[in-house]
Scaffold this motif. Structure first.
Motif, PDB file in Angstrom:
ATOM      1  N   LYS A   1      -4.436 -14.485   3.325  1.00 51.54           N
ATOM      2  CA  LYS A   1      -3.439 -13.509   3.454  1.00 51.54           C
ATOM      3  C   LYS A   1      -4.598 -12.342   4.000  1.00 51.54           C
ATOM      4  CE  LYS A   1       0.070 -12.213   1.324  1.00 51.54           C
ATOM      5  NZ  LYS A   1       0.762 -11.699   0.271  1.00 51.54           N
TER       6      LYS A   1
ATOM      7  N   LEU B   1      -4.334  -8.392   5.851  1.00 53.56           N
ATOM      8  CA  LEU B   1      -3.645  -7.277   5.999  1.00 53.56           C
ATOM      9  C   LEU B   1      -4.290  -6.478   7.196  1.00 53.56           C
ATOM     10  CD1 LEU B   1      -1.728  -4.729   5.290  1.00 53.56           C
ATOM     11  CD2 LEU B   1      -3.407  -4.031   3.713  1.00 53.56           C
TER      12      LEU B   1
ATOM     13  N   THR C   1      -1.348 -11.272   8.740  1.00 52.38           N
ATOM     14  CA  THR C   1      -0.001 -11.612   7.873  1.00 52.38           C
ATOM     15  C   THR C   1       0.850 -10.504   7.696  1.00 52.38           C
ATOM     16  OG1 THR C   1      -1.531 -12.858   6.038  1.00 52.38           O
ATOM     17  CG2 THR C   1       0.593 -12.486   5.519  1.00 52.38           C
ATOM     18  N   LYS C   2       0.231  -9.303   7.777  1.00 52.01           N
ATOM     19  CA  LYS C   2       1.171  -8.021   7.692  1.00 52.01           C
ATOM     20  C   LYS C   2       0.264  -7.068   8.557  1.00 52.01           C
ATOM     21  CE  LYS C   2       3.710  -5.278   4.622  1.00 52.01           C
ATOM     22  NZ  LYS C   2       4.640  -5.504   3.423  1.00 52.01           N
TER      23      LYS C   2
ATOM     24  N   ASN D   1       5.010  -2.385   9.639  1.00 44.78           N
ATOM     25  CA  ASN D   1       5.343  -1.836   8.714  1.00 44.78           C
ATOM     26  C   ASN D   1       4.734  -0.367   8.543  1.00 44.78           C
ATOM     27  OD1 ASN D   1       6.661  -4.192   7.056  1.00 44.78           O
ATOM     28  ND2 ASN D   1       4.851  -4.842   7.969  1.00 44.78           N
TER      29      ASN D   1
ATOM     30  N   LEU E   1      -0.243  -1.215  -1.572  1.00 46.26           N
ATOM     31  CA  LEU E   1       0.592  -2.501  -1.676  1.00 46.26           C
ATOM     32  C   LEU E   1       0.413  -3.195  -2.637  1.00 46.26           C
ATOM     33  CD1 LEU E   1      -0.235  -3.375   2.612  1.00 46.26           C
ATOM     34  CD2 LEU E   1       1.992  -2.592   1.440  1.00 46.26           C
ATOM     35  N   GLU E   2      -0.735  -3.166  -3.390  1.00 46.65           N
ATOM     36  CA  GLU E   2      -1.043  -3.944  -4.613  1.00 46.65           C
ATOM     37  C   GLU E   2      -0.040  -3.485  -5.786  1.00 46.65           C
ATOM     38  OE1 GLU E   2      -5.200  -4.053  -5.566  1.00 46.65           O
ATOM     39  OE2 GLU E   2      -5.686  -5.491  -4.019  1.00 46.65           O
TER      40      GLU E   2
ATOM     41  N   GLY F   1       2.947  -5.370  -5.343  1.00 45.32           N
ATOM     42  CA  GLY F   1       3.001  -6.850  -5.622  1.00 45.32           C
ATOM     43  C   GLY F   1       2.437  -7.556  -4.544  1.00 45.32           C
ATOM     44  N   GLU F   2       1.770  -6.891  -3.409  1.00 47.02           N
ATOM     45  CA  GLU F   2       1.229  -7.653  -2.445  1.00 47.02           C
ATOM     46  C   GLU F   2      -0.068  -7.554  -2.217  1.00 47.02           C
ATOM     47  OE1 GLU F   2       3.471  -7.419   1.488  1.00 47.02           O
ATOM     48  OE2 GLU F   2       4.127  -5.414   0.665  1.00 47.02           O
ATOM     49  N   VAL F   3      -0.823  -8.544  -2.444  1.00 42.63           N
ATOM     50  CA  VAL F   3      -2.204  -8.781  -2.362  1.00 42.63           C
ATOM     51  C   VAL F   3      -2.851  -9.590  -1.399  1.00 42.63           C
ATOM     52  CG1 VAL F   3      -4.407  -9.497  -3.983  1.00 42.63           C
ATOM     53  CG2 VAL F   3      -2.197  -8.686  -4.944  1.00 42.63           C
ATOM     54  N   PHE F   4      -4.008  -9.050  -0.694  1.00 46.46           N
ATOM     55  CA  PHE F   4      -4.462  -9.699   0.434  1.00 46.46           C
ATOM     56  C   PHE F   4      -6.005  -9.963   0.307  1.00 46.46           C
ATOM     57  CE2 PHE F   4      -0.736  -7.137   1.684  1.00 46.46           C
ATOM     58  CZ  PHE F   4      -0.236  -7.933   2.698  1.00 46.46           C
TER      59      PHE F   4
END
Length: 228
Positions: free
Chosen positions: A4, A6, A46-47, A67, A93-94, A97-100
């Protein structure tokens, strides 16, 4: 396992050299749009997130598909570092709940860097044991022949005392970051708080594609490159 990735595009409101430069018109689009589109066009990212303290920049960024993260005022000053902005985005972001696995920093002032450059830089990293990649352009190695004054006032070579007396053709090549691409493993970044690690590789770009927008003259120069 697919990693993933970022992408963080930092774009604060203030700019002394060119006020409002991050959304200045360049060939019919806001300057930041060129970087957003390059990021969204990458097959590895990914983002894509724009971090800014400016509502107008955030709104324009969303219009172009990014975003957004509202950056605190203390991270939007002249002395705020890119590292602090990246850390804030990762932490934010973490907390959601978003981890890269990997982070890439793409400055909006490098509009000539495209998605092919981004993907090529990722492949430099993926095809090696590197923990980071920095985009550069070749610099005049004559700088290795210069001196600095030591703390006691005596001259010493900027790198060593051998280079100032060598022929330029015998000196090693020299590279300078062009500000376009910084890629780093997220865990490594958290440990070192820097884009430079002991396993950093070079992604070399041509000087023509390495223009960093800092003035209206730079905008004119890039406009001519985009619309020859």
């Amino acid at each position: 396992m697919t990693k993933k990735v970022l992408s963080i595009i930092p774009a604060r409101r203030g700019s002394k050299g060119l006020p409002g430069k991050n959304i200045a018109n360049l060939a019919g689009k806001p300057l930041i749009a060129w970087t957003i589109e390059a990021s969204l066009g990458s097959k590895y990212i990914t983002k894509t997130v724009v971090s800014s303290d400016d509502k107008k920049i955030l709104n324009i960024s969303e219009e172009y598909g990014a975003n957004t993260i509202r950056r605190p005022d203390d991270l939007a000053s002249d002395v705020a570092t890119s590292e602090s902005v990246v850390k804030h985005a990762i932490d934010y972001l973490e907390s959601m709940g978003e981890v890269f696995d990997i982070v890439i920093l793409l400055q909006p002032t490098s509009p000539l860097r495209n998605c092919k450059d981004i993907d090529s830089a990722f492949e430099v990293m993926f095809d090696s044991s590197a923990t980071a990649v920095i985009s550069t352009c070749e610099f005049d190695n004559k700088i290795l022949k210069t001196f600095i004054e030591s703390s006691n006032g005596f001259l010493e070579g900027i790198s060593n005392n051998k280079y100032p007396f060598m022929r330029r053709q015998d000196l090693p090549k020299v590279y300078m970051s062009n500000g376009s691409i910084y890629i780093i493993d997220t865990k490594t970044f958290k440990n070192v708080n820097s884009f430079m690690t002991d396993k950093t590789l070079n992604y070399l770009m041509p000087k023509k594609g390495s223009v960093d927008i800092d003035s209206s003259d730079d905008l004119i120069q890039v406009e001519k490159i985009l619309n020859p």
